[in-house]
Design an enzyme around this catalytic site. Sequence first.
Site, mmCIF file in Angstrom:
data_model
loop_
_atom_site.group_PDB
_atom_site.id
_atom_site.type_symbol
_atom_site.label_atom_id
_atom_site.label_comp_id
_atom_site.label_asym_id
_atom_site.label_seq_id
_atom_site.Cartn_x
_atom_site.Cartn_y
_atom_site.Cartn_z
ATOM 1 C CG PHE A 118 26.753 -34.249 -4.165
ATOM 2 C CD1 PHE A 118 28.083 -34.237 -4.532
ATOM 3 C CD2 PHE A 118 26.369 -35.064 -3.107
ATOM 4 C CE1 PHE A 118 29.010 -35.014 -3.869
ATOM 5 C CE2 PHE A 118 27.282 -35.844 -2.432
ATOM 6 C CZ PHE A 118 28.614 -35.823 -2.806
ATOM 7 C CD GLN A 238 20.262 -37.852 3.998
ATOM 8 O OE1 GLN A 238 21.452 -37.636 4.163
ATOM 9 N NE2 GLN A 238 19.498 -37.028 3.325
ATOM 10 C CG HIS A 240 24.338 -41.982 1.683
ATOM 11 N ND1 HIS A 240 24.614 -42.683 0.538
ATOM 12 C CD2 HIS A 240 24.979 -40.788 1.547
ATOM 13 C CE1 HIS A 240 25.376 -41.937 -0.249
ATOM 14 N NE2 HIS A 240 25.608 -40.795 0.326
ATOM 15 C CG LEU A 250 28.777 -42.736 2.523
ATOM 16 C CD1 LEU A 250 27.307 -43.075 2.719
ATOM 17 C CD2 LEU A 250 29.024 -41.275 2.803
ATOM 18 C CD GLU A 253 23.939 -37.708 -3.149
ATOM 19 O OE1 GLU A 253 23.327 -38.244 -2.205
ATOM 20 O OE2 GLU A 253 23.774 -36.528 -3.474
ATOM 21 N NE ARG A 284 23.073 -38.076 0.368
ATOM 22 C CZ ARG A 284 24.061 -37.513 1.046
ATOM 23 N NH1 ARG A 284 23.906 -37.271 2.343
ATOM 24 N NH2 ARG A 284 25.176 -37.186 0.447
ATOM 25 C CG HIS A 351 24.616 -40.513 5.719
ATOM 26 N ND1 HIS A 351 25.939 -40.864 5.856
ATOM 27 C CD2 HIS A 351 24.612 -39.318 5.076
ATOM 28 C CE1 HIS A 351 26.699 -39.932 5.306
ATOM 29 N NE2 HIS A 351 25.928 -38.967 4.839
ATOM 30 N NE ARG A 393 23.254 -33.982 5.680
ATOM 31 C CZ ARG A 393 24.242 -34.448 4.910
ATOM 32 N NH1 ARG A 393 24.689 -33.717 3.896
ATOM 33 N NH2 ARG A 393 24.782 -35.623 5.135
#
Length: 579
Positions: A118, A238, A240, A250, A253, A284, A351, A393
């Site tokens: 990730f 954030q 994404h 979404l 990821e 991100r 996100h 994050r």
Amino acid sequence: MQVHHHRYDAVIVGAGGAGLRAAIEVAGTCRAAVLSKLHPTRSHTGAAQGGMCAALANVEQDSAEWHTFDTVKGGDYLVDQAAARIMCAEAVDAVIELEHYGLPFNRTADGRIDQRRFGGHTRNHGEAPVRRACYSADRTGHMILQTLYQQCVKRGVTFFDELMALDVVLTDGRVAGVVAYELATGDLHVFATKGLLFATGGFGKMFKVTSNAHALTGDGPGLLFRRGIPLQDMEFFQFHPTGIYKLGILLSEAARGEGGVLRNTDGERFMERYAPTVKDLAPRDMVSRAMLTEIREGRGLGPDRDFLHLDLTHLPPEQIDAKLPDIADFVRTYQGLEPKSDLIPIQPTAHYAMGGIPTNIDAEVVIDAAGTTIPGLYAAGECACVSVHGANRLGTNSLLDIVVFGRRGGRAMADFVSEAPPPELPPDAQGEVRRRIEALLASPGGERVAVVRQQLQEQMMLEASVFRTEESLAKARGHLHELRGRYGDVAIDDKGAVFNYDLTEGLELGYLLDLAEALVVSARARTESRGAHFRDDHPTRDDATWMRHTLASRHPDGSVRLSYKPVDGGLYQPMERKY
Ligand SMILES: Cc1cc2nc3c(=O)[nH]c(=O)nc-3n(C[C@H](O)[C@H](O)[C@H](O)COP(=O)(O)OP(=O)(O)OC[C@H]3O[C@@H](n4cnc5c(N)ncnc54)[C@H](O)[C@@H]3O)c2cc1C
């Protein structure tokens, strides 16, 4: 409007991963209840796809220390390092506990919990991507939510489903209760309680393009803000990288963790230019900015050149079926494309809220730089800010955060209520909520909730999203002022008491407007770029001035005032953030 009175030792508001994990901890120790405006298994945790990270080292070498380093660097050094250390150290136990609760993780050939890559998770302080995310295909959150709910049912946790908390009652500087509205009847419920834990999730619904569910309107932070509790680091929101073009839904990821890449109109894998070492698996904030830079410089696709491609076509088809079944179906359903052979149009989508209700490592709400707490008041999960995510994050760190700090908060609250005396509720504890609802229902105004909300979402997207300037934020401030005026003129068509979503969406819109204002005021003051907060007019990080958290408070005169608190630094000194 009937009023029902209840008395508990501990009340948890929110039944996503954080609320349910806290409930497991409290269950059996005292009289406890969980309130949720949705049925628990409809909470947004159930939409989480890609994984939950822990340095299990099941498939390659890893350590909690590397995980902590990545979290601090990923968060652009605004992370409180003691909190991050705790989260990364407790991660291993948290995953194994979920396994023992029955969560069906994907397995390696020899039967251990499998792990995948990730963004921002690396081996040995940035050398290369590491396999750290534990997962259950691309339905990890769904499995976590179902597993925790089963454990709550097994322990006989008392649930009040479809009750919407609208106010907190604080007397003599401590928690006394919470007031909620019952969706099915329109009745009010007043809970006297010694301990109260908020786990109400995020507030992505202030933006037009978002991965967040309809219910993510920030009620918990919003109602506390109105009672004088500050909100921390609200400027950090954030985006994404891989939202479905225009819809924002979404595509995890995990698609890139499994080997997917991003391409521009020339077919170029442009992330090689922005992050030569980890490429498409950069954090991100960096990937979203890189994407919008490609678009700004004319390398986007489509008639408006405003999207890019996610390319999975080189992955073995059986890998897509086994590891990414849900997102492959989303692409088929929402875009009419076949991810095994077609390039997928994507754009950044709002996100995750890094900011929220300030807490310490035991999920106690803190209200100032000195760490002052309000006895009995707790918050955990996305609505809280501990702060383990700092300015940005890392993927899979939220499912971890909700489990670790849900557990710690539940435990701390159970300890607290075992000693605390019963609270004294004022006679008309529900008065403010009753007046707010009656005023909305009686309003003769000409505005509509949906219209004001849409305007808010469009304005926030244009003026306060990935790229910001003094000019755009000043405009956003002006627009929010105007929208607040129009909100005062909103009328509710449905005057009924049964599932009156016209009314509840009106109440939610009030919180979204408050939180948007806190975000814009905080973002305007922060004249630097850090993590997800990027200022075109202040493009570099300024550690000398801005290594501090923002606290935004609602002043009695209605204005939003800022104060600051130092970052709890530690081992890792701020470095240039290269990937
Ligand atoms: C599409 C998507 C995919 C994601 N994928 C991942 C991933 O793979 N890995 C990862 O780490 N993170 C992921 N995240 C982020 C992560 O899922 C969330 O941050 C996390 O699940 C939040 O959990 P929570 O318990 O704090 O809140 P939620 O799960 O959002 O639950 C909030 C709860 O609060 C209740 N509530 C809200 N307002 C009120 C009110 N006024 N009164 C009563 N109850 C209320 C709701 O009913 C709900 O039960 C993803 C997020 C999204 C949107």
